[in-house]
Scaffold this active site. Structure first.
Site, mmCIF file in Angstrom:
data_model
loop_
_atom_site.group_PDB
_atom_site.id
_atom_site.type_symbol
_atom_site.label_atom_id
_atom_site.label_comp_id
_atom_site.label_asym_id
_atom_site.label_seq_id
_atom_site.Cartn_x
_atom_site.Cartn_y
_atom_site.Cartn_z
ATOM 1 N N HIS A 1 0.838 -1.207 0.000
ATOM 2 C CA HIS A 1 0.000 0.000 0.000
ATOM 3 C C HIS A 1 0.870 1.253 0.000
ATOM 4 O O HIS A 1 2.070 1.200 0.289
ATOM 5 C CB HIS A 1 -0.923 0.031 1.222
ATOM 6 C CG HIS A 1 -0.180 0.103 2.530
ATOM 7 N ND1 HIS A 1 0.418 -0.999 3.104
ATOM 8 C CD2 HIS A 1 0.100 1.143 3.358
ATOM 9 C CE1 HIS A 1 1.010 -0.644 4.228
ATOM 10 N NE2 HIS A 1 0.847 0.657 4.411
ATOM 11 N N ASP B 1 0.788 4.806 2.042
ATOM 12 C CA ASP B 1 0.147 5.168 3.308
ATOM 13 C C ASP B 1 -1.061 6.086 3.135
ATOM 14 O O ASP B 1 -0.990 7.116 2.440
ATOM 15 C CB ASP B 1 1.169 5.852 4.230
ATOM 16 C CG ASP B 1 2.143 4.841 4.816
ATOM 17 O OD1 ASP B 1 1.720 3.715 5.126
ATOM 18 O OD2 ASP B 1 3.338 5.181 4.943
HETATM 19 C C1 SIN Z 1 6.576 -1.278 8.792
HETATM 20 O O1 SIN Z 1 6.170 -1.514 9.941
HETATM 21 O O2 SIN Z 1 7.646 -1.733 8.366
HETATM 22 C C2 SIN Z 1 5.749 -0.424 7.866
HETATM 23 C C3 SIN Z 1 4.499 0.037 8.514
HETATM 24 C C4 SIN Z 1 3.517 0.582 7.482
HETATM 25 O O3 SIN Z 1 2.873 -0.181 6.782
HETATM 26 O O4 SIN Z 1 3.398 1.782 7.361
#
Ligand code: SIN
Length: 282
Positions: A108, A110
């Protein structure tokens, strides 16, 4: 030595793979950056799309907020738990009692459901599992460039709905966030967006938030979106980052997607995330 390394001798920047990512050393993010370092980071961000700052110590929350603000006003997550006294900081935390992972377990961009989705995200991880907990990224310029000219033309003027109720409702209840306190935005965005700084085109749909292409039947929309989701996850466009304690990743949500792997349960993974407001995708 490439141009960025020539510009700033103190900082060492190397590509993570030929297609995506840059690794930066020789810069201390726990202190405010000077203008030369900041310019180098801004240029590297445009060039590599996701930066991995290594050999760091823990960045104090106010310094991380200050660093984020050097790129623009900060974005406040509509639903996720924030740090006490720092509403701009999203605390990433998974452990033995967690029922869900931090972010969504699909690729995704964000909060793409926002009218002005985040330009970029800065995540520093302070506690890591003994192994696992990698984050994958994919290059959405490259995904666009590898489409046929006919497909590019077909997609050029399409828009798609990005929704969030199916993701955010109840998601953070175990972290003390009630559904009464959250927003579940939805927005219509172009399927192909032009990056406001580089002028390059990128695919802008993702498995988590994008629910329907506007003006198509459900089955038409499903077929096109599934094709695009699969295409964007082609291994050629992807990298997988294995974290070291206190690394900070800074990714461009306008031209990458990411996905965290929750393969380390019941071990703990913890960090702080700051996102910078972006413009309306065009
Ligand atoms: C992560 O925890 O590595 C990414 C977190 C996210 O999906 O923003």
């Amino acid at each position: 030595m490439d141009d960025l390394n020539k510009l700033n001798h103190k900082i060492e920047i190397k590509p993570f793979t030929p297609n995506l990512g840059g690794v930066i050393r020789g810069i201390d993010l726990s202190k405010k950056l000077n203008d030369v370092d900041l310019t180098t980071v801004k240029e590297a961000f445009k060039k590599y799309q996701v930066l991995f700052f290594q050999k760091q110590s823990e960045i104090p929350p106010e310094i991380q907020v200050h660093l984020g603000k050097s790129f623009g006003p900060l974005h406040v997550h509509p639903a996720a738990p924030t740090m006490k006294g720092h509403p701009e900081i999203f605390e990433i935390h998974t452990h033995k009692d967690s029922k869900i992972s931090n972010g969504t377990e699909n690729f995704h961009s964000d909060v793409s459901c926002d009218k002005h989705p985040p330009l970029g995200t800065m995540l520093q991880l302070h506690i890591l599992p003994e192994c696992g907990g990698d984050t994958l990224f994919t290059n959405m310029y490259m995904a666009y460039d590898c489409l046929s000219e006919n497909m590019k033309m077909f997609l050029q003027n399409l828009k798609a709905w990005h929704e969030s109720e199916h993701i955010y409702k109840g998601r953070y209840s175990e972290r003390g966030v009630s559904d009464k306190d959250i927003l579940c935005p939805s927005s219509l965005h172009p399927v192909i967006r032009t990056h406001p700084e580089t002028g390059k085109k990128a695919i802008f749909v993702n498995r988590s938030f994008t629910t329907k292409i506007d003006g198509m039947t459900s089955s038409e929309s499903k077929a096109i979106l599934n094709f695009l989701f699969d295409h964007c996850e082609d291994l050629r466009f992807q990298i997988r980052y294995r974290w070291n304690k206190n690394d900070m990743a800074f990714w461009d949500n306008r031209c990458t997607m990411h996905r965290a792997v929750w393969d380390y349960y019941p071990m703990e993974r913890k960090g702080r995330r700051v996102t910078i407001k972006g413009d309306e995708p065009k």
